[in-house]
Design an enzyme around this catalytic site. Structure first.
Site, PDB file in Angstrom:
ATOM      1  N   ASN A 165       1.003  -1.061   0.015  1.00 48.53           N
ATOM      2  CA  ASN A 165       0.215   0.092   0.097  1.00 48.53           C
ATOM      3  C   ASN A 165       0.821   1.323  -0.102  1.00 48.53           C
ATOM      4  OD1 ASN A 165      -1.707   2.177   0.812  1.00 48.53           O
ATOM      5  ND2 ASN A 165      -3.032   0.792   1.708  1.00 48.53           N
ATOM      6  N   ASP A 183      -1.743  -3.663  10.579  1.00 51.85           N
ATOM      7  CA  ASP A 183      -3.162  -4.161   9.927  1.00 51.85           C
ATOM      8  C   ASP A 183      -3.781  -3.142  10.793  1.00 51.85           C
ATOM      9  OD1 ASP A 183      -4.846  -5.720   8.408  1.00 51.85           O
ATOM     10  OD2 ASP A 183      -5.754  -6.214  10.325  1.00 51.85           O
ATOM     11  N   PHE A 218      -7.034   9.204   3.315  1.00 52.61           N
ATOM     12  CA  PHE A 218      -7.278   7.896   2.772  1.00 52.61           C
ATOM     13  C   PHE A 218      -8.152   7.053   3.382  1.00 52.61           C
ATOM     14  CE2 PHE A 218      -3.403   6.671   4.617  1.00 52.61           C
ATOM     15  CZ  PHE A 218      -3.671   5.216   4.908  1.00 52.61           C
ATOM     16  N   GLY A 219      -8.835   6.109   2.656  1.00 55.91           N
ATOM     17  CA  GLY A 219      -9.681   5.080   3.445  1.00 55.91           C
ATOM     18  C   GLY A 219     -10.884   6.044   4.056  1.00 55.91           C
ATOM     19  N   TYR A 220     -11.037   5.789   5.131  1.00 54.23           N
ATOM     20  CA  TYR A 220     -12.294   6.323   6.001  1.00 54.23           C
ATOM     21  C   TYR A 220     -12.030   7.543   6.815  1.00 54.23           C
ATOM     22  CZ  TYR A 220     -14.222   1.475   5.744  1.00 54.23           C
ATOM     23  OH  TYR A 220     -14.438   0.100   5.110  1.00 54.23           O
TER      24      TYR A 220
END
EC number: 3.6.1.66
Length: 200
Positions: A11, A69, A154-156
């Site tokens: 990523n 993670d 990014f993401g949520y």
């Protein structure tokens, strides 16, 4: 002499963010990218999945490896999406990795929820070729907004308002976010262990 440390992620956002977070803590340590196979993340916790990734990178490269993670857990959804955050949405019945689809699905699932509290969770794992393993957790509490706000992160990030802030995580500068985020907390906690193990 510089010690090498493999960052077990494909990523690009995480690589960039972690280099910023770790900064001077990497003095004497060369953080190198990982282009090996991605393992199946079939753990039932963030810590288990971080260890799976770090173990795979350490085995593939023969070098110390670090991995994380992370995801978001909403109280009203019993902690979901949790470890499934990156592939929360589905296409034709199969999980997909799509930030926008994931975010929109979470918003739909929270429509009408009285409790919009949530937390970002990050597990950072260190695995050495000799079998040594160590995990640290970082937790960033907040609430889920009604709609996406802000163009950063990014993401949520656009729908997450950290506790104590009046803006979304996507409205924070990179430096502001990296000073308080779940990922910053986890990696700041594990770096003394990394330095001790790699540099003595």
């Amino acid at each position: 002499m510089t010690a090498q440390l493999v960052l077990a992620t494909h990523n690009a956002h995480k690589v960039e963010e972690l280099r910023r977070i770790l900064g001077s803590r990497l003095d004497g340590i060369e953080l190198i990218g990982y282009d090996g196979p991605e393992p199946v993340e079939d753990g039932d916790t963030f810590a288990a999945n971080a260890l799976i990734k770090a173990r795979a990178a350490a085995e593939f490269t023969g070098l110390p490896a670090i991995a994380d993670d992370s995801g978001i857990s909403a109280a009203a959804l019993g902690g979901a999406p949790g470890i499934h955050s990156a592939r929360y949405a589905q296409l034709n019945g199969r999980p997909i990795r799509d930030d926008v689809e994931n975010l929109e699905l979470l918003l739909r699932n929270l429509v009408g929820a009285d409790d919009r509290s949530a937390e970002f969770v990050c597990a950072a794992a260190l695995v050495l070729p000799d079998g040594y393993e160590h995990v640290e957790l970082g937790i960033w509490p907040g609430t889920v907004l009604d709609e996406a706000v802000g163009g950063g992160g990014f993401g949520y990030d656009p729908i997450f308002k950290p506790a104590g802030y009046s803006v979304s995580a996507a409205e924070l500068t990179a430096d502001e976010k990296n000073a308080v985020s779940h990922r910053a907390q986890a990696f700041e906690a594990i770096m003394p262990i990394v330095r001790e193990r790699l540099l003595g």
